[in-house]
Design a protein around this motif. Structure first.
Motif, short mmCIF file in Angstrom:
data_model
loop_
_atom_site.label_atom_id
_atom_site.label_comp_id
_atom_site.label_asym_id
_atom_site.label_seq_id
_atom_site.Cartn_x
_atom_site.Cartn_y
_atom_site.Cartn_z
N LEU A 16 44.66 16.25 -12.49
CA LEU A 16 42.96 16.98 -13.25
C LEU A 16 42.12 17.85 -12.11
CD1 LEU A 16 40.43 14.20 -14.48
CD2 LEU A 16 39.20 15.73 -12.51
N LEU A 17 42.16 17.53 -10.38
CA LEU A 17 42.30 18.31 -9.54
C LEU A 17 42.89 19.71 -9.69
CD1 LEU A 17 43.15 15.83 -6.89
CD2 LEU A 17 40.34 16.51 -7.22
N ALA A 18 43.49 20.12 -10.41
CA ALA A 18 44.40 20.83 -10.48
C ALA A 18 43.76 21.54 -11.61
CB ALA A 18 45.56 21.16 -10.73
N GLU A 19 43.49 20.97 -12.48
CA GLU A 19 42.77 21.62 -13.53
C GLU A 19 40.45 22.03 -13.59
OE1 GLU A 19 40.76 19.65 -17.54
OE2 GLU A 19 43.15 19.28 -17.30
N ALA A 20 40.27 20.96 -12.81
CA ALA A 20 38.76 21.49 -11.92
C ALA A 20 39.12 22.71 -11.08
CB ALA A 20 38.51 20.40 -10.77
#
Length: 109
Positions: free
Chosen positions: A56-60
């Motif tokens: 999720l952090l990578a997606e953001a």
């Protein structure tokens, strides 16, 4: 405000809403790039949960996965999306301050 800035800011705020993700970002900020296993050794979170949070952090855009040796992926902190979110908040604050100043002026002393 541009829709792109709002979309980036929204992703950052969603990512930062979870205390585990904030802990992961803090660990990366203080300790530098790390794998999910490295982070699990430092944090009271399972490696599987960390892997989900890192996705999720990578997606953001807040972390970048980097291939390492023996197919281990290290994650590096990226500050650019946070800077966009800060710009978003600063613009909101300016708008709010302007309205409060107008209200003060209207109400008088």
């Amino acid at each position: 405000m541009s829709p792109d800035i709002e979309a980036i800011a929204e992703q950052v705020f969603v990512a930062l809403a979870d205390p585990s993700r904030r802990a992961i970002l803090a660990a990366l900020a203080s300790g530098g790039p790390a794998t999910a296993t490295d982070l699990a050794d430092r944090l009271p979170i399972t490696r599987q949960a960390i892997a989900k949070h890192l996705a999720l952090l990578a997606e953001a855009g807040l972390v970048t996965p980097e291939p390492g040796e023996r197919r281990r992926v290290r994650y590096r902190l990226r500050s650019a999306p946070m800077q966009v979110a800060q710009q978003f908040l600063a613009a909101l604050a300016r708008d709010w301050d302007g309205r409060l100043d107008a209200l003060k002026e209207h109400l008088g002393p």
